[in-house]
Motif scaffolding. Structure first.
Motif, short mmCIF file in Angstrom:
data_model
loop_
_atom_site.label_atom_id
_atom_site.label_comp_id
_atom_site.label_asym_id
_atom_site.label_seq_id
_atom_site.Cartn_x
_atom_site.Cartn_y
_atom_site.Cartn_z
N THR A 139 -1.85 1.02 -0.31
CA THR A 139 -0.81 1.62 -1.14
C THR A 139 0.58 1.34 -0.58
OG1 THR A 139 -2.28 3.36 -1.88
CG2 THR A 139 0.05 3.81 -2.01
N VAL A 166 3.63 -0.47 -2.47
CA VAL A 166 4.89 0.23 -2.73
C VAL A 166 6.06 -0.48 -2.09
CG1 VAL A 166 6.15 2.35 -2.19
CG2 VAL A 166 3.86 2.48 -3.12
N LEU A 215 4.38 -2.05 -10.98
CA LEU A 215 4.87 -0.82 -10.38
C LEU A 215 6.39 -0.81 -10.30
CD1 LEU A 215 3.69 1.72 -9.16
CD2 LEU A 215 3.67 0.61 -6.94
N LEU A 265 6.51 6.52 -6.23
CA LEU A 265 5.71 5.29 -6.28
C LEU A 265 4.41 5.48 -5.51
CD1 LEU A 265 8.21 2.34 -5.81
CD2 LEU A 265 7.02 3.05 -7.86
N ALA A 287 1.19 5.87 -7.84
CA ALA A 287 0.72 4.50 -8.01
C ALA A 287 -0.67 4.53 -8.66
CB ALA A 287 0.67 3.79 -6.66
#
Lengths: 323, 565
Positions: free
Chosen positions: A97, A101, A195, A257, A261
């Motif tokens: 993650t 990000v 994203l 984020l 996500a």
């Protein structure tokens, strides 16, 4: 500065106490852990023993104090679903993650700021108008639609980029990274664009409106009257003033984020925290959900504190005058 | 030897949006010789700033120089680009702007801001730029220049900031400096210092200075020549002595007549074509009758008593509930205001005069002392004083709600205090109030943006009158207005006092205005009253040293022709 830091830390501690209380409440009120863990044919005797082993026969304040104590030591319990420590699960998923990000933030800032400046300097130019209209699409399309559209075009039709997963990853012992392999980087492209798109348009629009304000200010007029070169006026003198609110928004957006996500990770089957959380929700895996809640709470507290401190570094007016 | 700046027949146009053009500057010619200060005077919208911008090449699109020539040191400026070959903005032309609070970038140190000009134009390295910056700060009289170099703008006072701006303008030894209202945002004592600095610069270095200003006092104090502008045209030009002593053009005469004088009190300002006519008079009589219905106040009675007032501002502590260090803005102020009186409160910025106004109007809570309205404390909720004391603020642009129609705005206090039985009656009262301040009743249908600054201030006065007050606290009611508009507003306030027996607490930093308006005056400094006397006595024989200093520093049009000029 020390005073500011101390007061922010105290506030952060208060917020975290509230967050752990909510997480603790989840254990008490969402489902019965004994029933979830015990065998289906267990006797009441066995269940009572299990409850005692889990400390559930103690008064609520004692249970809460023990819970906070365990959390403080980094022990978030055992996942109901795969019977492994939650801390290990999160440690496995966190790098995925965070790398996603980080790439998305870099993309959003790296494109959003220059595009915003361009739109502010030539608000009537053809490029600015085009960017403005495209940004409307970016801000109004849901993430899953963008993700699926990108997969359809670049992965299915053109077959340029992979449509799911992290690709080959390198294990550094404490961290797994996809930044070091070709397939890892290629896998990162589509999810990070998906994203970043919303943040990018947000930052671009924010920089644009702040720049327009800054450019019409007296100190910019004064800089022009001093005959300074345009590039310096735009990118050093005006931009620094325009970036103040961008710092706040970016800080909070990094938090969102990481926390949200979920959609992108689901669309791209990205093995990160979001996917872990979605799976935990469908199996009512309370320890994982509670740990996720506390992690996101802590993340926002840390980011907010960091934003306040960065603010004081960028804007001298917020520093305490030293005599 | 060519002039530092020579403008001939300059014409600047802006498209008006409807296909036509708005001519901001129409055939203006002027010369600024070396070592000369040439003042460009006019009211807002006269085009004086546009002339300055044209000379600096700062006319923003879609505006354009449509005709005429500008020569800087004998070199013609290309009207299309605003540049003259070999003349570099910032190196050969320096600029000083109005508001030193906003003309420095808040995020960069003083050294960075002076240094970048030096490095860019003269190619100095960091060390040489620092040396030169120090030298410049010394030459503009900044105390402890070494320490100031690493300071940020917010750590300097307004006067010091303007000195930094001037240092920036002078950094590359320009031949011409264009100063746009350089002292308008400053207190009189700072203004006097800055004006002296500019005069010295012109005399010492031979810089030509184009001084754009609306203040006749400033012109008289330091300028050699003056050009008066009105609606884009230069109506009169000549030496300061000739123009101020015997203005030829009717507009020049009107403009000079509207400037408040410090030396003697006049019954009214001369404003051509003013008075508002019979409707205004009738409306004022009606308002006066309403006031009488509410019962007269005996002249012997004190309307307002302020006793040992203390107001402190506290910084917030770093923990909730903790008290930070306190700043005592008002420190033991006492005075009385008699009914029908105009009581003046003067002082420089930061002296606490606005804080006193806020406490009287109930906007701030006093930390000690009391404020009595007809013997009763004002802060008491639901007390008579809430309605009887109304306020007029300094900035007519931000003190009116942009989303409310004027009529709604005026009817609001009338209905709130139940001064009218029905909505219709309130609307009627609102129309009467508009008449009384010299506006047509149709104004009630419109929004604030449709009005000029002066008209807005009239609306503010009407709004204050709507509650049928006894006392109006006027906080710098005219300081953001042009002199001719200021004269009209001041006349209006006087007329309302005369017609209605209204009492005014008049707060201003402008001593000349206070002299023209007030019966008694208190001079404030550092939160305390240093002198409180009848206006005439105070202005003719000031007793306190600070009052004398303030009076001495005011630039006066009647003192025209600078020493030795």
């Amino acid at each position: 500065m020390a005073g500011l830091l101390l007061s922010r830390l105290l506030q952060a501690a208060l917020v975290m106490i509230a967050v752990t209380a909510v997480a603790f409440a989840m254990f008490r009120f969402v489902g019965d852990p004994v029933r979830a863990m015990a065998r289906e044919d267990s006797t009441p005797q066995e269940r009572a023993e299990l409850a005692q082993a889990l400390g559930l026969d103690q008064p609520v304040p004692v249970q809460y104090a023990r819970f906070v104590g365990r959390v403080a030591r980094g022990d978030f319990g055992i996942s109901y679903r795969n019977q492994r420590p939650v801390t290990t699960l999160i440690a496995e998923r966190l790098p995925a993650t965070l790398e996603l990000v980080f790439a998305a933030t870099l993309l959003a800032l790296g494109l959003g700021i220059p595009l915003g400046v361009m739109c502010a300097i030539r608000p009537d130019g053809a490029a600015a108008r085009l960017v403005q209209s495209i940004s409307l699409i970016g801000i109004s399309t849901p993430t899953f639609v963008t993700g699926i559209a990108l997969i359809l075009f670049f992965a299915v039709t053109l077959r340029w980029l992979p449509s799911f997963g992290r690709g080959d990853i390198v294990d550094l012992g404490f961290w797994t990274t996809g930044y070091l392999t070709g397939s890892g980087l290629r896998s990162l492209v589509l999810p990070s664009i998906t994203l970043a798109l919303y943040q990018l348009t947000l930052i671009m629009r924010l920089v644009r409106s702040e720049m327009i304000d800054a450019l019409s200010s007296d100190y910019i007029r004064f800089a022009r009257a001093r005959g300074l070169p345009k590039s310096r006026i735009h990118y050093v003198l005006a931009l620094r003033n325009a970036l103040m609110p961008v710092i706040t928004v970016t800080g909070l957006q990094i938090g969102s984020l990481v926390a949200f996500a979920i959609v992108t990770e689901t669309v791209f089957q990205w093995p990160g925290m979001g996917l872990l959380f979605i799976q935990a929700v469908s199996f009512v895996d309370i320890p994982v959900m509670a740990a996720y809640l506390m992690f996101v709470g802590a993340l926002f507290v840390v980011l907010n504190t960091a934003v306040d401190l960065v603010y004081a570094i960028v804007d001298p007016r917020l520093r305490k005058a030293k005599g | 030897m060519s002039a530092a700046l020579s403008i001939e027949n300059l014409r600047v146009e802006y498209p008006d949006g409807a296909g036509g053009v708005f001519v901001a500057v129409d055939g203006v010619s002027l010369d600024v010789a070396k070592g000369e200060i040439h003042a460009l005077v006019g009211e807002s919208g006269a085009g004086k700033t546009t002339v300055g911008n044209a000379a600096m090449g700062l006319i923003d699109k879609p505006g354009r120089i449509a005709g005429g020539t500008i020569r800087i040191g004998g070199i013609a400026v290309d009207p299309a680009t605003g540049e003259a070959p070999g003349v570099v903005r910032g190196r050969d032309i320096g600029a000083v702007f109005q508001d030193p609070m906003t003309s420095l970038n808040p995020l960069f140190t003083i050294e960075a801001q002076i240094g970048e000009t030096l490095r860019h134009h003269l190619g100095l390295d960091a060390r040489a730029a620092r040396e030169r910056a120090l030298e410049l700060l010394r030459s503009v009289g900044i105390p402890e220049p070494e320490r100031r170099l690493s300071a940020y703008p917010h750590q300097l006072s307004g006067g010091q900031r303007q000195r930094v701006v001037i240092a920036c303008a002078l950094s590359c030894a320009p031949k011409l400096v264009i100063a746009d209202e350089p002292t308008t945002a400053l207190d009189v004592s700072i203004q006097a210092q800055i004006l002296k600095l500019l005069r010295d610069l012109a005399d010492r270095t031979g810089i030509g200075l184009l001084l754009v200003t609306h203040n006749m006092g400033v012109v008289a104090e330091i300028a050699d020549r003056v050009t008066i502008m009105h609606r884009g045209k230069a109506v009169e030009s000549g030496t300061v002595r000739d123009v101020l002593a015997a203005p030829q053009h009717p507009y020049s005469r009107a403009l000079l007549g509207a400037v408040p004088r410090l030396d003697r009190k006049l019954a009214r300002f001369e404003v051509p074509g003013e008075g508002g006519g019979d409707t205004a008079q009738a409306a004022r009589t009606k308002i006066a009758a309403q006031a009488r219905d509410e019962g007269q106040v005996k002249v012997s009675e004190k309307l307002l008593e302020v006793r040992d007032l203390v107001v402190e501002y506290r910084a917030r502590g770093w923990l909730p509930g903790m008290k930070g260090t306190a700043f005592r803005a008002v420190d033991g102020v006492s005075f009385d205001v008699a009914p029908g009186e105009i009581f003046g409160l003067v002082g420089e910025s930061g002296c606490g005069k606005t804080t006193v106004a806020g406490a009287i109007a109930g906007l701030l809570k006093p930390d000690a002392g009391e404020i009595l309205y007809r013997g009763a404390p004002v802060a008491a909720k639901g007390g008579a004083s809430r309605r009887a004391i109304q306020m007029i603020f300094q900035d007519p642009y931000s003190s009116l709600n942009a989303r409310l129609r004027i009529g709604t705005m005026l009817a609001e206090p009338i209905l709130f205090y139940r001064l009218a039985a029905t909505q219709a009656e309130a609307t009627e009262d609102a129309a009467m109030l508009l008449n009384a301040v010299g506006l047509p009743p149709e104004a009630a249908q419109r929004f604030p943006h449709a009005f000029s600054g002066g008209q807005r201030q009239r609306i503010s006065i009407a709004r204050a009158l709507a509650a049928r007050p006894r006392l109006i606290v006027c906080d710098e009611p005219t300081s953001s207005l042009d002199v001719s508009v200021q004269a009209q507003i001041l006349n209006l306030l006087k007329d309302l006092r005369d017609a209605n027996g209204l009492t005014l607490l008049f707060i201003s930093h402008d001593l000349a205005v206070v002299r023209q308006m007030c019966d008694r005056v208190a001079v404030m400094r550092g939160g305390k009253i240093v002198e409180l006397r009848a206006a005439d006595a105070l202005f003719e024989t000031p007793e306190h040293a600070y009052t004398r200093e303030l009076l001495n520093l005011v630039p006066r049009p009647e003192r025209h022709g600078r020493n030795g000029g």
